[in-house]
Design a protein around this motif. Structure first.
Motif, short mmCIF file in Angstrom:
data_model
loop_
_atom_site.label_atom_id
_atom_site.label_comp_id
_atom_site.label_asym_id
_atom_site.label_seq_id
_atom_site.Cartn_x
_atom_site.Cartn_y
_atom_site.Cartn_z
N ALA A 192 0.85 -1.20 0.00
CA ALA A 192 0.00 0.00 0.00
C ALA A 192 0.89 1.25 0.00
CB ALA A 192 -0.90 -0.01 1.23
N ALA A 242 -1.56 -3.88 1.42
CA ALA A 242 -2.89 -3.42 1.05
C ALA A 242 -3.93 -4.49 1.39
CB ALA A 242 -2.94 -3.10 -0.44
N MET A 250 -5.30 1.37 -0.83
CA MET A 250 -5.13 0.99 0.58
C MET A 250 -6.07 -0.14 0.98
SD MET A 250 -2.84 3.15 1.99
CE MET A 250 -3.22 3.50 3.69
#
Length: 211
Positions: free
Chosen positions: A94, A100, A148
């Motif tokens: 991320a 992520a 994210m």
């Protein structure tokens, strides 16, 4: 002679009583002008007051955060997540350097009230892109739901997570400008999406280098 004595006595009596009558207001004014002594709190009283103030502040924040979770639940944005950090480890990086979240549990429904959830709760973000450069020239642009992943907003231990807490607290305080360290910059787009989901205004941001 008697008349003269009586007159003198009367004059003396008047003279002696007059100052007493006029001195009463002066005495009142003098008393009023004296500084009043303030009660000096003992150390124990200070600690008690500090604890009471902290308790009131905590109660207010709990209600504020609960209202934000209520709003997200009403909009159908909360869902339980069973994924652990180990499940994400080794996947895609991320923007903040962590792993992520691939929105694996996004289709899971929230059964019952969010207060009864025993798993972490995430907020389903819109898949929109945030195009934003902060006041210091730092590019904050992201598609946070993808880059994210949907953020956790309530942890397994029932504590409200950072992203939702800071968004709710800033909105409640009427914060219009946020200045913070650049290490938080990758999280800004996620917080903006939460602000939009809750109908909160977005403040201006500046992220500075860490010393």
């Amino acid at each position: 002679s008697s008349a003269s004595s009586a007159s003198s006595a009367s004059s003396a009596s008047s003279a002696s009583s007059a100052p007493n009558a006029s001195s009463a207001p002066n005495a009142s004014r003098a008393d009023a002008s004296k500084p009043r002594r303030r009660h000096r709190l003992s150390d124990e009283e200070k600690r008690t007051r500090a604890r009471d103030a902290e308790r009131r502040r905590d109660d207010r924040q709990l209600k504020l955060h609960a209202a934000a979770l209520d709003a997200l639940a009403e909009r159908g944005r909360l869902y339980p997540c069973s994924c652990s950090r180990a499940d994400r480890s080794g996947g895609r990086r991320a923007p903040d350097g962590g792993w992520a979240y691939e929105n694996t549990c996004r289709d899971r429904p929230l059964l019952g009230h969010w207060r009864d959830a025993t798993e972490p709760l995430r907020a389903r973000l819109d898949d929109d892109r945030i195009d934003l450069v902060d006041d210091g020239g730092v590019d904050l642009s992201q598609t946070p739901a993808v880059d994210m992943g949907d953020p956790i907003v309530r942890r397994r231990d029932s504590v409200v997570a950072y992203h939702l807490a800071v968004v709710a607290d800033d909105a409640d305080a009427g914060i219009t400008h946020v200045v913070r360290g650049r290490d938080i910059a990758p999280s800004t787009a996620t917080q903006i999406m939460l602000q939009r989901a809750l109908g909160f205004a977005t403040p201006r941001y500046r992220h500075h280098l860490l010393l």
